[in-house]
Design a protein around this motif. Structure first.
Motif, PDB file in Angstrom:
ATOM      1  N   VAL A  65      56.148  28.100 -27.462  1.00  0.00           N
ATOM      2  CA  VAL A  65      56.422  29.495 -27.830  1.00  0.00           C
ATOM      3  C   VAL A  65      57.856  29.841 -27.442  1.00  0.00           C
ATOM      4  O   VAL A  65      58.228  29.721 -26.255  1.00  0.00           O
ATOM      5  N   GLU A  66      58.663  30.232 -28.403  1.00  0.00           N
ATOM      6  CA  GLU A  66      60.076  30.535 -28.150  1.00  0.00           C
ATOM      7  C   GLU A  66      60.541  31.561 -29.191  1.00  0.00           C
ATOM      8  O   GLU A  66      60.437  31.312 -30.387  1.00  0.00           O
ATOM      9  N   PRO A  67      61.068  32.697 -28.740  1.00  0.00           N
ATOM     10  CA  PRO A  67      61.442  33.732 -29.710  1.00  0.00           C
ATOM     11  C   PRO A  67      62.641  33.376 -30.588  1.00  0.00           C
ATOM     12  O   PRO A  67      62.701  33.793 -31.740  1.00  0.00           O
ATOM     13  N   GLN A  68      63.599  32.628 -30.053  1.00  0.00           N
ATOM     14  CA  GLN A  68      64.816  32.352 -30.836  1.00  0.00           C
ATOM     15  C   GLN A  68      64.533  31.283 -31.890  1.00  0.00           C
ATOM     16  O   GLN A  68      63.852  30.297 -31.615  1.00  0.00           O
ATOM     17  N   PRO A  69      65.099  31.434 -33.094  1.00  0.00           N
ATOM     18  CA  PRO A  69      64.878  30.434 -34.147  1.00  0.00           C
ATOM     19  C   PRO A  69      65.574  29.102 -33.866  1.00  0.00           C
ATOM     20  O   PRO A  69      65.123  28.058 -34.332  1.00  0.00           O
ATOM     21  N   ASP A 115      57.969  33.366 -31.367  1.00  0.00           N
ATOM     22  CA  ASP A 115      57.584  34.705 -30.928  1.00  0.00           C
ATOM     23  C   ASP A 115      57.772  34.735 -29.417  1.00  0.00           C
ATOM     24  O   ASP A 115      57.989  33.703 -28.782  1.00  0.00           O
ATOM     25  N   ARG A 116      57.669  35.930 -28.857  1.00  0.00           N
ATOM     26  CA  ARG A 116      57.805  36.102 -27.422  1.00  0.00           C
ATOM     27  C   ARG A 116      56.414  36.149 -26.800  1.00  0.00           C
ATOM     28  O   ARG A 116      55.508  36.777 -27.367  1.00  0.00           O
ATOM     29  N   ALA A 117      56.229  35.475 -25.685  1.00  0.00           N
ATOM     30  CA  ALA A 117      54.986  35.638 -24.936  1.00  0.00           C
ATOM     31  C   ALA A 117      55.048  37.002 -24.266  1.00  0.00           C
ATOM     32  O   ALA A 117      55.953  37.266 -23.473  1.00  0.00           O
ATOM     33  N   GLY A 138      70.630  32.941 -25.600  1.00  0.00           N
ATOM     34  CA  GLY A 138      70.169  33.984 -26.502  1.00  0.00           C
ATOM     35  C   GLY A 138      70.528  33.698 -27.947  1.00  0.00           C
ATOM     36  O   GLY A 138      70.312  32.591 -28.443  1.00  0.00           O
ATOM     37  N   ASP A 139      71.095  34.715 -28.619  1.00  0.00           N
ATOM     38  CA  ASP A 139      71.478  34.531 -30.029  1.00  0.00           C
ATOM     39  C   ASP A 139      72.948  34.155 -30.163  1.00  0.00           C
ATOM     40  O   ASP A 139      73.487  34.157 -31.270  1.00  0.00           O
ATOM     41  N   GLY A 140      73.605  33.876 -29.050  1.00  0.00           N
ATOM     42  CA  GLY A 140      75.005  33.431 -29.098  1.00  0.00           C
ATOM     43  C   GLY A 140      76.011  34.565 -29.102  1.00  0.00           C
ATOM     44  O   GLY A 140      77.217  34.333 -29.050  1.00  0.00           O
ATOM     45  N   SER A 141      75.521  35.818 -29.153  1.00  0.00           N
ATOM     46  CA  SER A 141      76.475  36.935 -29.293  1.00  0.00           C
ATOM     47  C   SER A 141      77.315  37.137 -28.037  1.00  0.00           C
ATOM     48  O   SER A 141      78.491  37.523 -28.121  1.00  0.00           O
ATOM     49  N   GLN A 142      76.764  36.852 -26.860  1.00  0.00           N
ATOM     50  CA  GLN A 142      77.522  37.080 -25.627  1.00  0.00           C
ATOM     51  C   GLN A 142      78.710  36.127 -25.492  1.00  0.00           C
ATOM     52  O   GLN A 142      79.818  36.553 -25.192  1.00  0.00           O
ATOM     53  N   ILE A 143      78.475  34.852 -25.726  1.00  0.00           N
ATOM     54  CA  ILE A 143      79.584  33.889 -25.575  1.00  0.00           C
ATOM     55  C   ILE A 143      80.622  34.116 -26.687  1.00  0.00           C
ATOM     56  O   ILE A 143      81.828  33.972 -26.465  1.00  0.00           O
TER      57      ILE A 143
END
Ligand SMILES: Cc1cc2nc3c(=O)[nH]c(=O)nc-3n(C[C@H](O)[C@H](O)[C@H](O)COP(=O)(O)OP(=O)(O)OC[C@H]3O[C@@H](n4cnc5c(N)ncnc54)[C@H](O)[C@@H]3O)c2cc1C
Lengths: 430, 98
Positions: free
Chosen positions: A62-66, A104-106, A160-165
């Motif tokens: 289970v992992e929310p990120q694609p 999905d997120r647990a 995460g989605d890479g937006s921070q870096i």
């Protein structure tokens, strides 16, 4: 297929096991079900290892990120040596191995009922749960540092989605000539002990070419750090006086930030104006571990050193950064290495195979200081009577010495670091 | 307790318990090497392939790494962390790979 739960399966075995043949059971993956929460260094490694070595067990991840964006080698984006695409990994390889990957997120775990509820409402039953959800940031631990502040002063400490870096890289490119880059570095324990110092190095590597009169002020809540001598040698050799590291004893602890006015405020009230602020806040185990009641007052999860089973809940094995693994560092390599022991321990119960009686937990962290300049730290750990201990007379850091003498080794270690990255991500996703 | 396993063996002797062998020890120990040397010692990028090295050569190399008698950036520090039995298990494991 309806998942066969632990209770359901035991009942089935009692009722009609005589009519089933063992190979059919193996093919049907009905020795039990292992659910893995978190598809990062610990979770992806665990799922892949189980699918290879315990084919009779059904594995759900289970992992929310694609896709998974690694923190390791994220600093190299800042240094201009990698792109986001280079550090983004697909789950297709795991799907091809027969692992059920659910994006999905647990949302919750019921330890007594042995089930996981997903954000979309689905309930997954498990015989064994591997929990590797990583860290959460302690918003507010530095006054003024919340999610909104992170859009101005990025942390870039979770993939995460890479937006921070990406934001941090953009800010670095936009830094005014001769501008000041400020970093706020947390106390121990935190994810990746050498990470902030590799980051300082990679920022300096970029600035040396693009903005050589810029300054880096690194404010630290500690007085010492991982591979310190090696980093300081490298900084002096490659970057002259561009980098100033301010330890806690020289008022380096940042207690408040004011992103609107671009200010870092120290423990003793000193205000530092920065043009770019990278705040790496204090951390704790990811929220799912907190909410399930697995953490203690430290904010991290106590576990059994030989099995990684949570002290607070049977059949939940917590690996990676979320657990209390001291003296092991919170590193990707440790998450990967311990994932295998945890799986072997968890599935011994389910499959009747033996767990690993004398496991070795292995760590290496490479860091890049500049072009063709790599260093490393090695740790070989074992569980013992009093918790986990480092194996005496082994491991340690790359030898120090003047660059004139060490340059060939530093260049080799930079290349071996690249091999490490490719190798460990294969061990997670291929 | 091993509820599922017990239920099955009691019911019909279907799943025989498998015990860990020296092979298992080698395969578990070798997991740590997969973070640099690739899958089953196949080698990745600059990290050398180690699959197929004879057990004798492997044990000799290991001793040289431990004693700093073989050029190394990192294997010397790694090699000193393992016992003789573990080295033998690793040697057998990688010798059997190609
Ligand atoms: C800048 C930087 C550099 C680093 N460099 C190195 C390095 O060179 N070498 C090294 O060994 N380590 C390095 N690390 C450390 C490494 O990234 C971590 O130690 C490692 O990611 C820990 O693995 P993990 O499985 O605990 O967490 P992660 O890898 O973060 O994986 C956790 C996953 O769980 C998911 N998740 C969280 N909550 C839930 C939920 N409720 N439901 C479902 N999924 C959930 C997340 O989306 C995430 O994908 C570095 C870290 C940083 C920040």
């Amino acid at each position: 297929m309806t998942p066969i739960t632990r209770r359901g399966f035991a009942a089935l075995a009692g009722a009609s096991a005589l009519t089933l043949s063992a190979p059919a059971l193996l093919r049907a993956q009905t020795a039990g079900r292992m659910v893995v929460i978190g598809g990062g260094f610990g979770g992806a490694s665990a799922a892949r290892f189980a699918s290879i070595h315990y084919p009779e067990v059904a594995v759900t991840l289970v992992e929310p990120q694609p896709t998974f964006i690694t923190c390791p080698y994220g600093n190299l984006i800042l240094g201009g040596k990698r792109t986001l695409a280079d550090i983004t990994h697909s789950y297709d390889g795991l799907v091809a191995r027969g692992i059920e990957v659910i994006h999905d997120r647990a949302a919750g775990i019921d330890p007594d009922g042995h089930s996981v509820q997903l954000a979309n409402g689905t309930v997954l039953d498990y015989d064994k749960l591997i929990l590797s959800p990583g860290i959460s940031l302690r918003w507010g631990a530095i006054e003024g540092y919340d999610e909104a502040a992170a859009e101005i002063f990025p942390h870039a400490w979770m993939g995460g989605d890479g937006s921070q870096i990406t934001l941090l890289r953009q800010q670095l490119e936009a830094l005014p000539e001769g501008g000041v880059v400020g970093l706020a570095i947390p106390p121990n324990p935190f994810r990746c002990p050498p990470g902030p110092y590799e980051r300082i190095s990679m920022i300096a590597h970029h600035l040396k070419q693009a903005n050589p009169t810029a300054k880096i002020l690194a404010f630290d809540a500690k007085d010492a750090f991982s591979k310190q001598g090696l980093f300081e040698d490298g900084w002096a050799e490659l970057y002259g006086d561009m980098i100033e590291w301010v330890p806690a004893s020289l008022d380096g602890t940042i207690v408040r930030v004011d992103p609107g006015n671009k200010l870092f405020i120290s423990e003793f009230g000193e205000e530092h104006r920065v043009d770019l602020g990278n705040v790496i806040p204090p951390q704790q185990a990811a929220s799912i571990a907190q909410e399930t009641g697995l953490t203690n007052e430290s904010g991290w999860v106590p576990v059994a050193p030989l099995t990684f089973e949570a002290t607070a809940a049977a059949d939940i094995h917590v690996i990676g950064d979320a657990n209390i693994g001291s003296p092991m560092p919170k590193s990707g390599y440790i998450a990967n290495s311990t994932s295998k022991t945890a799986v072997a321990a968890a599935l011994a119960d389910v499959t009747g195979r033996e767990a690993w009686a004398d496991p070795v937990y292995f760590n290496t962290c490479y860091s890049h200081i500049g072009q063709d300049y790599g260093i490393s730290v090695v740790g070989v750990f074992r569980p013992g009577e009093e918790g986990i201990a480092e194996t005496p007379d082994s491991g340690g850091v790359s030898p120090r010495g003047p660059l004139a003498e060490k340059a060939p080794d530093r260049a080799l270690e930079a290349r071996y670091a690249d091999a490490w990255y490719d190798s460990i991500t294969k061990d997670m996703f291929s | 307790m091993k509820p599922i396993h017990m239920a099955l063996t009691l019911a019909g002797g279907l799943l025989l318990p498998q015990t860990a062998t020296a092979d298992d020890a080698g395969h578990l120990l070798a997991q740590s090497c997969a973070g640099c040397h690739g899958q089953e010692g196949a080698g990745v990028g600059a990290a050398p392939a180690i699959a197929g090295i004879s057990a004798e050569d492997f044990i000799a190399m290991w001793a040289e790494f431990q004693a700093d008698e073989r050029p190394a950036t990192i294997m010397n520090r790694i090699a000193r962390g393992y016992t003789d039995e573990e080295i033998a298990a690793l040697a057998a494991y990688f010798a059997a790979k190609d």
